[in-house]
Write an enzyme that holds these catalytic residues in place. Structure first.
Site, short mmCIF file in Angstrom:
data_model
loop_
_atom_site.label_atom_id
_atom_site.label_comp_id
_atom_site.label_asym_id
_atom_site.label_seq_id
_atom_site.Cartn_x
_atom_site.Cartn_y
_atom_site.Cartn_z
N GLY A 15 0.84 -1.21 0.00
CA GLY A 15 0.00 0.00 0.00
C GLY A 15 0.87 1.25 0.00
CB VAL A 27 16.81 6.15 -1.85
CG1 VAL A 27 17.58 5.08 -2.62
CG2 VAL A 27 16.21 5.56 -0.58
NE ARG A 76 -2.08 -4.54 -1.65
CZ ARG A 76 -1.72 -3.94 -0.52
NH1 ARG A 76 -0.70 -4.40 0.17
NH2 ARG A 76 -2.38 -2.91 -0.08
N GLY A 106 5.83 -2.40 3.62
CA GLY A 106 5.47 -2.98 4.91
C GLY A 106 6.06 -4.37 5.09
CG ASP A 107 5.21 -6.61 8.80
OD1 ASP A 107 6.14 -5.81 9.03
OD2 ASP A 107 4.43 -7.04 9.68
CB SER A 109 7.51 -4.69 1.04
OG SER A 109 6.25 -4.31 0.52
CB THR A 129 2.56 0.66 6.23
OG1 THR A 129 1.17 0.46 6.57
CG2 THR A 129 3.39 0.36 7.46
CG ASP A 131 -2.34 -0.09 8.11
OD1 ASP A 131 -3.11 0.87 7.98
OD2 ASP A 131 -2.47 -1.16 7.48
CG ASP A 133 0.85 -2.75 10.20
OD1 ASP A 133 1.69 -2.05 9.60
OD2 ASP A 133 0.11 -3.56 9.62
NE ARG A 175 -7.77 -5.58 4.13
CZ ARG A 175 -7.06 -5.56 3.01
NH1 ARG A 175 -6.02 -6.35 2.88
NH2 ARG A 175 -7.37 -4.77 2.02
N GLY A 189 -11.69 12.80 20.53
CA GLY A 189 -12.56 12.67 21.70
C GLY A 189 -13.76 11.78 21.42
CB ALA A 190 -14.17 8.73 19.40
CE LYS A 218 -20.22 13.36 25.37
NZ LYS A 218 -19.24 12.38 25.76
CG HIS A 220 -21.20 14.66 19.86
ND1 HIS A 220 -21.03 15.94 20.30
CD2 HIS A 220 -20.22 13.92 20.42
CE1 HIS A 220 -19.97 15.98 21.10
NE2 HIS A 220 -19.46 14.78 21.19
NE ARG A 257 -3.38 3.08 0.30
CZ ARG A 257 -3.64 1.85 -0.13
NH1 ARG A 257 -3.77 0.87 0.74
NH2 ARG A 257 -3.79 1.60 -1.40
#
Ligand code: ADP
Ligand code: F6P
Length: 324
Positions: A15, A27, A76, A106-107, A109, A129, A131, A133, A175, A189-190, A218, A220, A257
């Site tokens: 991604g 690079v 990919r 990412g992982d 790759s 990435t 993510d 992650d 994901r 502040g969810a 409240k 919302h 993204r």
């Protein structure tokens, strides 16, 4: 004795992520400054197998540091997961005089980079990435931009949600990883945050909370739902039916993204790109670049891939504590 590197290749894979262009630029320019030639490989490992390989000069990466996406393209490539595909890729590198490759991805790759390294092509991975992650690094290229993009979008949804006294479920990318969701959960502040790492959430508890907080006045109720949990639209229907409160789902999707990279993404990507070239020229191979405890570091790919990373329980708890 380490083999002398005369030409390096650079590719982006998996991604895309904002900041990949800054890494490519670093690079190319670091290699050229060190007297090494650079070849750009288009569209990840797929482009390598198709021999979509171009010479790159310093001027070819002018005016890209601020652009989202990747100028080399990404893909990919299933064929590269096979021993035959990997052998073909290594042979193509040799044919084009590529002694070393910097892989930005990412992982998955990194697994491809590892295969090339085993076949005699020196490889270095850079974490790219949105993510966040990758366990061996506290920073991945693109996360900062993506989380800010999502945060700004959620602020806007929250405005209209409050005006209409609605409940909103906002689905963010991730994901398998909930870092974007957790960060937005705190930054926006969810009231609730649903993460793929925590599948065992209780929808009835969420419904009870919505009803209770509405009774307290409240206006919302924001639920950040990670892509890995998904099903935001059907969840909205169920919540509306159970609470009697209008509930809407918004899926932010690929906008997260794209976009111009933040200063942080440009800065870290630039240092990581330069660092990758320099360790390649020191003769290192089969390494991934990371950022740990305030320093740029590198690990053996296997060691990096075996590290574990999980959502911090304390931070998750604080997110709930603050949303009351
Ligand atoms: P990411 O790099 O973002 O994790 P993917 O998991 O899709 O994204 O991996 C990107 C590409 O890396 C794949 O399309 C494939 O070409 C290559 N790749 C992934 N896993 C392996 C593997 N086990 N061996 C060799 N190449 C791999
Ligand atoms: O880049 C990471 C990521 O955005 C994940 O959060 C998401 O699940 C995945 O990529 C989707 O990628 P695509 O739809 O391009 O295969």
């Amino acid at each position: 004795m380490a083999k002398e590197i005369k030409t390096i290749g650079v590719l982006t894979s998996g991604g895309d992520a904002p900041g990949m262009n800054a890494a490519i630029r670093a690079v190319v320019r670091t290699a050229i400054a060190r007297g090494v030639k650079v070849k750009g490989i288009k569209k990840g490992y797929q482009g390598l197998l198709n021999e979509e390989i171009i010479d790159m000069e310093a001027k070819d990466v002018a005016d890209i540091i601020h652009r989202g996406g990747t100028v080399l393209g990404t893909a990919r490539c299933l064929e590269f997961k096979t021993p035959e595909g990997q052998q073909k890729g290594a042979e193509i590198c040799k044919k084009h005089g590529i002694d070393g490759i910097v892989v930005i991805g990412g992982d998955g790759s990194y697994r491809g980079a590892q295969a090339l390294s085993r076949l005699g092509i020196n490889t270095i991975g850079i974490p790219g990435t949105i993510d966040l992650d990758i366990a061996c690094t506290e920073y991945t290229i693109g996360f900062d931009t993506a989380v800010n993009t999502a945060m700004e979008a959620i602020d806007k949804v929250k405005d209209t949600s409050s005006s209409h006294e609605r409940c909103s479920i906002i689905e963010v990318m991730g994901r398998d990883a909930g870092y974007i969701a957790l960060w937005c959960g705190i930054a926006n502040g969810a009231e609730d945050i649903l993460l793929p790492e925590k599948y065992d959430y209780n929808e009835q508890e969420i419904i009870n909370n919505i009803i209770a907080s509405r009774k307290k006045g409240k206006t919302h109720h924001i639920i950040i739902n990670a892509e890995g949990i998904g099903h935001s639209t059907s969840m909205a229907r169920r919540i509306e039916a159970a609470t009697g409160i209008e509930t809407r789902a918004t899926i932010l999707g690929y906008m997260q993204r794209g976009g111009n990279p933040s200063a942080k993404d440009r800065y870290y990507a630039s240092i990581m790109g330069a660092y990758a070239v320099d360790i390649l020229l020191e003769g290192k191979t089969n390494r991934v670049v990371g950022y740990q405890h305030g320093e740029f570091v590198d690990f053996d790919i296997e060691e990096g891939l075996n590290m574990q990373k999980s959502i911090d329980e304390y931070q998750f708890e604080v997110a709930h504590l603050l949303s009351v």
